[in-house]
Design an enzyme around this catalytic site. Sequence first.
Site, mmCIF file in Angstrom:
data_model
loop_
_atom_site.group_PDB
_atom_site.id
_atom_site.type_symbol
_atom_site.label_atom_id
_atom_site.label_comp_id
_atom_site.label_asym_id
_atom_site.label_seq_id
_atom_site.Cartn_x
_atom_site.Cartn_y
_atom_site.Cartn_z
ATOM 1 N N ASP A 11 30.077 -34.695 -34.736
ATOM 2 C CA ASP A 11 30.530 -34.861 -36.330
ATOM 3 C C ASP A 11 30.758 -33.346 -36.886
ATOM 4 O OD1 ASP A 11 30.758 -37.417 -35.912
ATOM 5 O OD2 ASP A 11 29.281 -37.902 -37.168
ATOM 6 N N GLY B 96 22.520 -36.465 -29.443
ATOM 7 C CA GLY B 96 22.909 -37.998 -29.729
ATOM 8 C C GLY B 96 24.567 -37.677 -29.869
ATOM 9 N N SER B 97 25.341 -38.868 -29.994
ATOM 10 C CA SER B 97 26.550 -39.069 -30.191
ATOM 11 C C SER B 97 27.174 -38.861 -31.469
ATOM 12 C CB SER B 97 26.860 -40.532 -29.676
ATOM 13 O OG SER B 97 26.154 -41.321 -30.693
ATOM 14 N N CYS B 98 26.379 -38.606 -32.509
ATOM 15 C CA CYS B 98 26.807 -38.266 -33.998
ATOM 16 C C CYS B 98 26.719 -36.779 -34.407
ATOM 17 C CB CYS B 98 26.173 -39.265 -34.791
ATOM 18 S SG CYS B 98 26.244 -41.094 -34.215
ATOM 19 N N PHE B 99 25.508 -36.366 -34.392
ATOM 20 C CA PHE B 99 25.408 -35.002 -34.989
ATOM 21 C C PHE B 99 26.423 -33.860 -34.566
ATOM 22 C CE2 PHE B 99 20.915 -35.978 -37.442
ATOM 23 C CZ PHE B 99 21.826 -36.909 -37.992
#
Length: 447
Positions: free
Chosen positions: A278, A272-275
């Site tokens: 980040d 995904g674009s987050c975990f």
Amino acid sequence: MKRISIIGTGFVGLVSAICFAKKGYEVYASTHDQTKVDTINQGLSPFYEKDVAPMIKEAVEKGNLKAVLGREEAVLNSDISMLCVGTPSRPDGSIDLKYIESSAREIGEVLPKKDSYHLVIVRSTVVPGTTRNIVKPAVEASGNKIGEDFGLCMQPEFLREGDAIYDTLNPDRIVIGEYDKKSGDVLEDLYIDFYGKDYLENCPILRMNIESAEMVKYGNNCLLATKISFINEIANICEIIEGVDVTEVAKGVGLDFRINPMFLGAGVGFGGSCFPKDVNAIVAFAKEHDYKPSLLDAVLSINLYQAKHIVEIAKSELGGTLKGSRIAILGLAFKPGTDDMREAPSIKVINHLFEEGVTDIIAYDPYAIENTEKIFGDKIKYVNSVEECLKGANAALLVTDWDEFKALTPEIFIENMQKDSVLVDGRRIYDPKVFGEKLKFKAIGLK
Ligand code: UGA
């Protein structure tokens, strides 16, 4: 009723915009992309996310939402601007803040044309110090005085793709990082108005300094990613011992109220674009400041390993080599309910298959084929059904836990795949007893 401008019409920006519009606020969604302006103003969604398209249509028709090109109209016609622009990764994993800086500067350029106080809120995920050291000076660059002309907050978002509207309308807490009390008061008032006092009785508004709020978001995503890598490590240990099943272990562990059962799903890892972005960003940030975050380094390396691991399981089941095998990939999107391929584990799995010399890969996903084609082109084949995908395969790798796949029976695999083929469950959606009795079945976290 407050007027709000949303700066950036990506996933977070547009979802926030339509939720405010739905509650009757006057919302301006600002972008530099004319195509997006036109799409939104026609009542259409520029991307797929559950419930977004009908809500945009309704908001535009009611006149509550207007997409505008550039920042001027948006900022002039609002009292609050939410900065929701992208924060891409640099090649070394660190965060690229160029859009944050330029958008903050653009907001600042409009403020001298206003004669009322304006609140700027950073909603994008940014490393600690960004709001104070980059956003504030960028807004001030046009002569605006913080505390007088404008206020500043950082409010992290916790939306999940696929549930973004629900999460926006039903938060479990609201985190407000405030530059000064006045900024925090204005934002708190907005949310008291938006959610109502009754709702907020069970949804605390936490007020803190800006840097702590920036760090809450990283703490949140890093802990969720850590839970996943933790259970994946436990899963890999479970595979050493005959009869131990990580899904049973996770159930037993997760029912401890101090732990909770969520995000203990073992498998091919998180995407995904987050975990991934980040965790990498805060690792790079820590290292820049001479701290080596060994736990988070391990979270990332376990996550990389899981995609290789599913390929190794298939390889060992097929006699130690995958060369010459036909491999079916069930599921491409980084999770169900989306066509998003960003950092999807399927990409790593397919690349590992290439490394093993596999040339015959057939993939199926209910939504993500178009986006996968952009990555792999004609290096793999794409089909439109599970049956076509399994036809003649020597191994099937289940990579995304779509409901459609959960409903499959062992017979569908037996009827379509080669004799002696293997199904490897990379998301633990099949009952090993039922499947193991009828076909060669392997799963992450089970010997
Ligand atoms: C995540 C967080 O859940 C949101 O709270 C946060 O706001 C968002 O990132 C963000 O920073 O914007 P999202 O990336 O949409 O949301 O997806 P998740 O549902 O968290 O799943 C992430 C990945 O973890 C997926 O690849 C999923 O398959 C994987 N996962 C999740 C597991 O491997 N096991 C689990 O038990 C749960």
